[in-house]
Design an enzyme around this catalytic site. Structure first.
Site, PDB file in Angstrom:
ATOM      1  N   PRO A  44       0.864  -1.180   0.000  1.00  0.00           N
ATOM      2  CA  PRO A  44       0.000   0.000   0.000  1.00  0.00           C
ATOM      3  C   PRO A  44       0.907   1.238   0.000  1.00  0.00           C
ATOM      4  CG  PRO A  44      -0.615  -1.547   1.753  1.00  0.00           C
ATOM      5  CD  PRO A  44       0.737  -1.966   1.241  1.00  0.00           C
ATOM      6  N   LEU A  45       0.896   1.958  -1.099  1.00  0.00           N
ATOM      7  CA  LEU A  45       1.868   3.055  -1.251  1.00  0.00           C
ATOM      8  C   LEU A  45       1.738   4.064  -0.113  1.00  0.00           C
ATOM      9  CD1 LEU A  45       1.557   3.346  -5.112  1.00  0.00           C
ATOM     10  CD2 LEU A  45       3.632   2.730  -3.848  1.00  0.00           C
ATOM     11  N   HIS A  84       6.018  -0.722 -16.199  1.00  0.00           N
ATOM     12  CA  HIS A  84       5.644  -0.717 -14.786  1.00  0.00           C
ATOM     13  C   HIS A  84       5.161  -2.069 -14.255  1.00  0.00           C
ATOM     14  CE1 HIS A  84       3.746   0.473 -11.012  1.00  0.00           C
ATOM     15  NE2 HIS A  84       2.726  -0.259 -11.431  1.00  0.00           N
ATOM     16  N   ARG A 143     -11.939   6.101  29.846  1.00  0.00           N
ATOM     17  CA  ARG A 143     -10.711   6.805  29.436  1.00  0.00           C
ATOM     18  C   ARG A 143      -9.937   7.269  30.674  1.00  0.00           C
ATOM     19  NH1 ARG A 143     -12.094  13.042  28.004  1.00  0.00           N
ATOM     20  NH2 ARG A 143     -13.982  13.204  29.220  1.00  0.00           N
ATOM     21  N   GLU A 170      -3.536  11.217  12.376  1.00  0.00           N
ATOM     22  CA  GLU A 170      -3.877   9.873  12.871  1.00  0.00           C
ATOM     23  C   GLU A 170      -3.192   8.783  12.037  1.00  0.00           C
ATOM     24  OE1 GLU A 170      -6.127  12.150  11.889  1.00  0.00           O
ATOM     25  OE2 GLU A 170      -6.968  12.863  13.784  1.00  0.00           O
ATOM     26  N   ASP A 213     -20.914  16.511  20.507  1.00  0.00           N
ATOM     27  CA  ASP A 213     -20.174  16.664  19.244  1.00  0.00           C
ATOM     28  C   ASP A 213     -20.936  16.088  18.046  1.00  0.00           C
ATOM     29  OD1 ASP A 213     -18.045  18.216  19.901  1.00  0.00           O
ATOM     30  OD2 ASP A 213     -16.675  16.546  20.320  1.00  0.00           O
ATOM     31  N   ARG A 222     -16.194   8.426  26.998  1.00  0.00           N
ATOM     32  CA  ARG A 222     -16.007   9.780  27.514  1.00  0.00           C
ATOM     33  C   ARG A 222     -16.780   9.947  28.827  1.00  0.00           C
ATOM     34  NH1 ARG A 222     -19.143  15.042  26.379  1.00  0.00           N
ATOM     35  NH2 ARG A 222     -17.701  16.594  27.175  1.00  0.00           N
TER      36      ARG A 222
END
Ligand SMILES: Cc1ncc(C[n+]2csc(CCOP(=O)(O)OP(=O)(O)O)c2C)c(N)n1
Length: 661
Positions: A118-119, A259, A354, A409, A467, A518
């Site tokens: 995966p590039l 290629h 958490r 992330e 949120d 949370r």
């Protein structure tokens, strides 16, 4: 060293790559042919390695980020004398069970540092490796840890977004021993890169704090001079090497035709004639092979010197270094967890998971202050995974063990793989569970490679509240559970949090997600048996008073709902039991008998999880009752949202009553 012409050595790579791709009738000859000069200079003059010991801790790392060019790496392993990489394996390129799969797999082939394909992943993983080198060198000194990380990256690697996150981090951290050789051939699958790209990579890297220059990547002297300069830079280095894809192929060189397919018999013959390579397939002249083998043992003396320096360390330090590289935890850790759980039983912690995770992290960090490496993608205060005692890592404070990844992330999770693969550390990284989407390619590779990294993923449901739906995961638990070898834990209280952390930290064969809340949760557990019940994925938390008519299954914050539902049914004289399921996929991985014992045979089965139903049918059956999410969430107070979406004890009771008739 034998006096064999550089060109003939590079041609050995080209010949093997052409022949292997031709035989497999599949693969990518273009990159190995174009980058053969770069690889030859690097491996014969610079790379510190010993083919006889591919795992020597202080070796330079070489990462072929452009994994599709795998034949380059396989040819190098064979030529330099890696024992396992025989010519037969080269001939079995891309066949089932060969050491030469389509893309390099570190878990299959000794001598490969990380799985690529995966590039973008290779270069981003390398940043973690270079970071680990910097940290470990700061701990043990340059006599023990002092190596480079070299990367061969392609246009595709640098187009992928994750490369931006990675180079920004490497520049910021001044990872000066990271050297990226960019195979700047201007060709990708659809044709010239100019059809979709006009980035000036040298300027791009410079603006990220790198040294960067453009050279002729087919000129061995230019390559050597550039690597020499890069080695003395106080920044990470990019060497953009202008190359010709499929170098030597008379009609296909410089085009996308070189290629991703075999050259074809005619073009292959013409290429070999042009380059002066024997037409006999897979043949390498004796003197060339000898020169390559000498390159492969070039580092033996350096390794022996390293062994001697290592032997001079005190026995305790040596043992610790070796233990850490084996990904084993200190013997003291088990007691740390035991004491922590005992404390929790004495004074329960009725807080968000958490927060109870933070309490665990504090005690882990005390026991493993140097090897426990945490970090967050700019949500430190929300993820709560910074130990009280942890200092922040920076270019100037390499002994800091908390890493601020910024809002990256994907770069973070790729770096975690690199930190783990380098060895010496137990890394974890944190963000909101919903943003696992942003990191998923690296998380998938972690599962494939079996890297023992931990993801602290907080804000794990609608319970995060205001949120709203953009931040409320609903499908993420199912999506992550679907990845083979990914362990997903969603603990229900402080005790389970400790138990899940203990399992995660001791797992060196794959990654673990800790999905944490949370919102505050009561501590439900009243015991902490030595035989960690989370190990089997699920267990009976509350037994039925009598013959159970109903089994409630729940994870995380919904376990308290199940407990309440059980009470309400008891008030109506209906016996039910509660099964806590911190890890659904671990439960489903238990032997049938054990699974059956945990699932039980109450006629009504109800699962409660503030997420989509996917996966639960295996426990409750197709006709089982599911209390959970059927849509995206909504903005509002957590309490109101659970009411709004009908994830309540009353709803669970009604579901059970409906079935009991
Ligand atoms: C993330 C990802 N997307 C797509 C692909 C499929 N793919 C393989 S190679 C390639 C492009 C190759 O171009 P380049 O990186 O310039 O390599 P070169 O052609 O020079 O060998 C693509 C799109 C991939 N391997 N990884």
């Amino acid at each position: 060293m034998s006096q064999v012409d550089h060109g003939r050595m590079a041609n050995a790579i080209r010949g093997l790559a052409m022949d292997a791709v031709e035989k497999a009738n599949s693969g990518h000859p273009g990159l190995p042919m174009g980058a053969a000069d770069i690889a030859t200079v690097l491996f014969t003059q610079f790379l510190k390695f010993d083919a006889a010991d591919p795992k020597w801790p202080d070796r330079d790392r070489f990462i072929l980020s452009a994994g599709h060019g795998s034949m380059l790496l396989y040819a190098l392993l064979y030529l330099t004398g890696n024992k396992a990489m025989t010519l037969d394996e080269i001939k079995r390129f891309r066949q089932v069970d060969s050491l030469t799969p389509g893309h390099p797999e570190n878990f299959r082939t000794n001598g490969i540092e990380t799985t690529t394909g995966p590039l973008g992943q290779g270069i981003a993983t390398s940043v973690g490796m270079a970071l680990a080198e910097k940290m470990l060198s700061a701990e043990y000194g340059k006599k023990i840890v002092d190596h480079h990380t070299y990367v061969l990256a392609s246009d595709g690697d640098l187009m992928e977004g994750v490369s931006q996150e990675a180079i920004a981090l490497a520049g910021h951290w001044r990872l000066s021993k990271l050297i990226v050789l960019y195979d700047d051939n201007g060709i990708s699958i659809d044709g010239p890169t100019s059809i979709s790209d006009s980035v000036d990579q040298v300027k791009r890297f410079k603006s990220a704090g790198w040294s960067a220059e453009l050279i002729d990547g087919q000129d061995q002297a230019a390559i050597a001079a550039a690597i020499t300069r890069a080695q003395t830079s106080n920044k990470p280095s990019l060497i953009a090497c202008k190359t010709t894809i499929g170098y030597g192929a008379p009609h296909k060189a410089g085009t996308a035709k070189a290629h991703g397919e075999a050259l074809g018999a005619e073009e292959l013959k013409a290429a070999k004639e042009k380059l002066g390579i024997s037409l006999e397939a897979f043949s390498v002249p004796d003197d060339v092979l000898k020169a390559w083998r000498e390159a492969g043992s070039r580092g033996a003396a350096a390794r022996a010197e390293w062994d001697a320096r290592f032997a001079e360390l005190g026995p305790r330090k040596r043992a610790e270094f070796e233990r850490r590289l084996r990904h084993e935890r200190p013997a003291s850790l088990a007691k740390v967890f035991k004491d922590h759980k005992k404390k929790l039983l004495e004074s329960p912690l009725n807080v968000a998971t958490r927060k109870s995770s933070e309490a665990v992290i504090d005690v882990i960090a005390e026991d493993m202050p140097m090897e426990f490496v945490a970090g967050s993608a700019d949500l430190t205060g929300s993820n709560n995974n910074k130990a009280k005692t942890a200092e922040s890592f920076s270019a100037k404070t390499p002994k800091g063990r908390f890493i601020h990844y910024g809002i990256r992330e994907h770069g973070m999770c790729a770096a975690l793989n690199g930190i783990f693969l380098h060895g010496g550390y137990a890394p974890n990284g944190a963000t909101f569970l919903v943003f696992s989407d942003y990191a998923r390619p690296a998380m998938r590779l972690a599962a494939l490679m079996g890297t023992g990294v931990v993801y602290v993923m907080t804000h794990d449901s609608i319970g995060l509240g205001e949120d709203g739906p953009t931040h409320q995961p609903v499908e993420h638990l199912a999506a992550l559970r679907a990845i083979p070898n990914m362990r997903v834990f969603r603990p229900c209280d402080a005790i389970e949090v400790a138990e899940c952390w203990e399992i995660a930290l001791n797992r060196s064969t794959g990654p673990t997600v800790l999905a944490l809340t949370r919102q505050n949760l009561p501590q439900l557990r009243t015991s902490a048996p030595a035989d960690n019940p989370c190990n089997q994925g699920a267990y009976e938390l509350v037994a039925a008073q009598g013959d159970a008519k109903v089994s409630f299954f729940a994870s995380g914050s919904e376990v308290q709902i199940a407990v309440e539902a059980q009470k309400q049914l008891a008030e109506r004289g209906i016996a039910s039991r509660v099964v806590s399921v911190p890890s659904l996929e671990l439960l489903l991985a238990q032997p049938a008998e054990k699974q059956q014992a945990i699932i039980g045979n109450a006629p009504v089965k109800v699962a409660i999880e503030a997420a989509v139903r996917w996966g639960w049918d295996a426990v409750i059956g197709k006709d089982g009752e599911f209390v959970g999410m059927h849509s995206f969430g909504e903005s509002g107070k957590a309490k109101d949202l659970f009411q709004h979406f009908g994830i309540t004890a009353e709803a669970a009771v009604n579901a059970a009553l409906k079935r009991l008739g």
